[in-house]
Design a protein around this motif. Sequence first.
Motif, PDB file in Angstrom:
ATOM      1  N   PRO A  14       0.761  -1.306  -0.053  1.00 45.49           N
ATOM      2  CA  PRO A  14       0.136   0.147  -0.076  1.00 45.49           C
ATOM      3  C   PRO A  14       1.032   1.288  -0.035  1.00 45.49           C
ATOM      4  O   PRO A  14       2.172   1.156   0.352  1.00 45.49           O
ATOM      5  N   VAL A  15       0.290   2.475  -0.367  1.00 44.13           N
ATOM      6  CA  VAL A  15       0.973   3.733  -0.261  1.00 44.13           C
ATOM      7  C   VAL A  15       1.076   3.896   1.209  1.00 44.13           C
ATOM      8  O   VAL A  15       0.298   3.480   2.235  1.00 44.13           O
ATOM      9  N   HIS A  16       2.140   4.508   1.548  1.00 47.60           N
ATOM     10  CA  HIS A  16       2.460   4.940   3.060  1.00 47.60           C
ATOM     11  C   HIS A  16       3.289   6.253   3.130  1.00 47.60           C
ATOM     12  O   HIS A  16       3.532   6.903   2.185  1.00 47.60           O
ATOM     13  N   ALA A  17       3.553   6.366   4.365  1.00 45.16           N
ATOM     14  CA  ALA A  17       4.092   8.007   4.782  1.00 45.16           C
ATOM     15  C   ALA A  17       5.544   8.168   4.173  1.00 45.16           C
ATOM     16  O   ALA A  17       5.981   9.115   3.825  1.00 45.16           O
ATOM     17  N   GLY A  18       6.151   6.771   3.821  1.00 42.00           N
ATOM     18  CA  GLY A  18       7.533   6.982   3.402  1.00 42.00           C
ATOM     19  C   GLY A  18       7.395   7.368   2.094  1.00 42.00           C
ATOM     20  O   GLY A  18       8.317   8.167   1.517  1.00 42.00           O
ATOM     21  N   HIS A  19       6.467   7.012   1.290  1.00 45.55           N
ATOM     22  CA  HIS A  19       6.310   7.688  -0.276  1.00 45.55           C
ATOM     23  C   HIS A  19       6.019   8.973  -0.239  1.00 45.55           C
ATOM     24  O   HIS A  19       6.491   9.802  -1.142  1.00 45.55           O
ATOM     25  N   LEU A  20       5.099   9.426   0.723  1.00 48.49           N
ATOM     26  CA  LEU A  20       4.798  10.715   0.723  1.00 48.49           C
ATOM     27  C   LEU A  20       6.005  11.748   1.105  1.00 48.49           C
ATOM     28  O   LEU A  20       6.301  12.921   0.681  1.00 48.49           O
ATOM     29  N   HIS A  21       7.063  11.052   2.006  1.00 50.36           N
ATOM     30  CA  HIS A  21       8.228  11.803   2.254  1.00 50.36           C
ATOM     31  C   HIS A  21       8.961  11.857   0.777  1.00 50.36           C
ATOM     32  O   HIS A  21       9.823  12.836   0.683  1.00 50.36           O
ATOM     33  N   VAL A  22       9.042  10.795   0.037  1.00 49.86           N
ATOM     34  CA  VAL A  22       9.844  11.003  -1.218  1.00 49.86           C
ATOM     35  C   VAL A  22       9.370  11.838  -1.985  1.00 49.86           C
ATOM     36  O   VAL A  22       9.988  12.702  -2.508  1.00 49.86           O
ATOM     37  N   ALA A  23       7.798  11.929  -2.049  1.00 49.27           N
ATOM     38  CA  ALA A  23       7.644  12.772  -3.228  1.00 49.27           C
ATOM     39  C   ALA A  23       7.602  14.388  -2.558  1.00 49.27           C
ATOM     40  O   ALA A  23       7.963  15.403  -3.498  1.00 49.27           O
ATOM     41  N   ARG A  24       7.356  14.748  -1.365  1.00 52.15           N
ATOM     42  CA  ARG A  24       7.444  15.939  -0.875  1.00 52.15           C
ATOM     43  C   ARG A  24       8.900  16.361  -0.832  1.00 52.15           C
ATOM     44  O   ARG A  24       9.352  17.510  -1.275  1.00 52.15           O
ATOM     45  N   THR A  25       9.737  15.588  -0.858  1.00 54.39           N
ATOM     46  CA  THR A  25      11.366  16.035  -0.573  1.00 54.39           C
ATOM     47  C   THR A  25      11.478  16.509  -2.222  1.00 54.39           C
ATOM     48  O   THR A  25      12.504  17.589  -2.178  1.00 54.39           O
ATOM     49  N   ALA A  26      11.313  15.857  -2.955  1.00 59.53           N
ATOM     50  CA  ALA A  26      11.498  15.809  -4.441  1.00 59.53           C
ATOM     51  C   ALA A  26      10.869  17.226  -4.942  1.00 59.53           C
ATOM     52  O   ALA A  26      11.579  18.155  -5.542  1.00 59.53           O
ATOM     53  N   LEU A  27       9.520  17.300  -4.583  1.00 59.31           N
ATOM     54  CA  LEU A  27       8.819  18.607  -4.877  1.00 59.31           C
ATOM     55  C   LEU A  27       9.559  19.971  -4.335  1.00 59.31           C
ATOM     56  O   LEU A  27       9.907  20.818  -5.029  1.00 59.31           O
ATOM     57  N   LYS A  28      10.053  19.949  -3.011  1.00 58.99           N
ATOM     58  CA  LYS A  28      10.558  21.002  -2.547  1.00 58.99           C
ATOM     59  C   LYS A  28      12.174  21.269  -3.011  1.00 58.99           C
ATOM     60  O   LYS A  28      12.371  22.393  -3.380  1.00 58.99           O
ATOM     61  N   ARG A  29      12.788  20.166  -2.885  1.00 63.77           N
ATOM     62  CA  ARG A  29      14.323  20.057  -3.294  1.00 63.77           C
ATOM     63  C   ARG A  29      14.651  20.596  -4.576  1.00 63.77           C
ATOM     64  O   ARG A  29      15.669  21.311  -5.091  1.00 63.77           O
ATOM     65  N   LEU A  30      13.600  19.956  -5.583  1.00 61.34           N
ATOM     66  CA  LEU A  30      14.081  20.117  -6.960  1.00 61.34           C
ATOM     67  C   LEU A  30      13.296  21.304  -7.559  1.00 61.34           C
ATOM     68  O   LEU A  30      13.247  21.502  -8.923  1.00 61.34           O
ATOM     69  N   ALA A  31      12.631  22.029  -6.641  1.00 68.33           N
ATOM     70  CA  ALA A  31      11.883  23.154  -7.224  1.00 68.33           C
ATOM     71  C   ALA A  31      10.701  22.715  -8.291  1.00 68.33           C
ATOM     72  O   ALA A  31      10.761  23.357  -9.395  1.00 68.33           O
ATOM     73  N   LEU A  32       9.996  21.501  -8.262  1.00 69.85           N
ATOM     74  CA  LEU A  32       9.165  21.107  -9.163  1.00 69.85           C
ATOM     75  C   LEU A  32       7.625  21.784  -9.429  1.00 69.85           C
ATOM     76  O   LEU A  32       7.257  22.483  -8.260  1.00 69.85           O
ATOM     77  N   ASP A  33       7.232  21.887 -10.500  1.00 70.26           N
ATOM     78  CA  ASP A  33       5.702  22.355 -10.494  1.00 70.26           C
ATOM     79  C   ASP A  33       4.835  21.357 -10.295  1.00 70.26           C
ATOM     80  O   ASP A  33       3.709  21.523  -9.697  1.00 70.26           O
ATOM     81  N   ARG A  34       5.018  20.156 -10.640  1.00 71.18           N
ATOM     82  CA  ARG A  34       4.094  18.964 -10.102  1.00 71.18           C
ATOM     83  C   ARG A  34       5.102  17.666 -10.055  1.00 71.18           C
ATOM     84  O   ARG A  34       6.011  17.332 -10.288  1.00 71.18           O
ATOM     85  N   VAL A  35       4.305  16.824  -8.981  1.00 62.66           N
ATOM     86  CA  VAL A  35       5.003  15.536  -8.873  1.00 62.66           C
ATOM     87  C   VAL A  35       3.677  14.511  -9.550  1.00 62.66           C
ATOM     88  O   VAL A  35       2.789  14.470  -8.668  1.00 62.66           O
ATOM     89  N   TRP A  36       3.857  13.517 -10.440  1.00 59.89           N
ATOM     90  CA  TRP A  36       2.933  12.785 -10.914  1.00 59.89           C
ATOM     91  C   TRP A  36       3.295  11.481 -10.103  1.00 59.89           C
ATOM     92  O   TRP A  36       4.474  10.786 -10.151  1.00 59.89           O
ATOM     93  N   TRP A  37       2.406  10.937  -9.516  1.00 58.93           N
ATOM     94  CA  TRP A  37       2.427   9.621  -8.819  1.00 58.93           C
ATOM     95  C   TRP A  37       1.860   8.738  -9.937  1.00 58.93           C
ATOM     96  O   TRP A  37       0.479   8.817 -10.041  1.00 58.93           O
ATOM     97  N   ILE A  38       2.528   7.883 -10.538  1.00 59.15           N
ATOM     98  CA  ILE A  38       2.171   7.065 -11.512  1.00 59.15           C
ATOM     99  C   ILE A  38       1.809   5.528 -10.888  1.00 59.15           C
ATOM    100  O   ILE A  38       3.028   4.745 -10.508  1.00 59.15           O
TER     101      ILE A  38
END
Length: 205
Positions: A26-50
């Motif tokens: 299942p999806v879990h907090a570790g996945h959200l940690h990865v997505a949030r870290t990438a969004l912030k540190r890479l200055a992304l406009d979007r993160v697509w969860w595929i």
Amino acid sequence: MTAGALRSEVLTPGMRVGLFGGSFDPVHAGHLHVARTALKRLALDRVWWIVSPQNPLKPHAPGDLARRLRAVEAAARAPRMVVTDIEARLGVRYTADLVARLTAAHPGVRFVWIMGADSLAGFHRWKDWQTIAARVPIAVIARPTDPIRARLSRAARTLSRHRLPQSRAAALPSCLPPCWTYLTAPLHGESSRALRAHGARPASP
């Protein structure tokens, strides 16, 4: 997939978009940690969860795709997070094929592939993994499981001269691949495998 999620897949030239693929079973907090870290540190406009219909490298079949999509949509409600079943709709099985389709269809979009460090450890087993690295920059987010093994993996060693210091992570989406970075951040220890083994529900984000 909701109509709102489908509309959020619209891309325009110049956008910086992280592609975060997985079965999320299942999806879990570790996945959200990865997505949030990438969004912030890479200055992304979007993160697509595929959300993938299947994972060719895993011995077990994932759960029902519609159920997993609903779970990821519930977990990834933050702004700039997009949940998509695009692999299923395009009929592709492998990340290399998906990346090829997306980069060809959206040449002006700056895509980045996002993965946890645990995925980097086995990245060399992915179909056409070097082709993926040649098409899009890659962001690896530190995870508590085997961080040394990930950084000493075959893929990490092969791509070592193309590694961007994490202090320059915000420049990654504009880099000409192959280019990758390894981002450290406060770690989440949850994993889908552990949750399945203990019959536990995913943690709340």
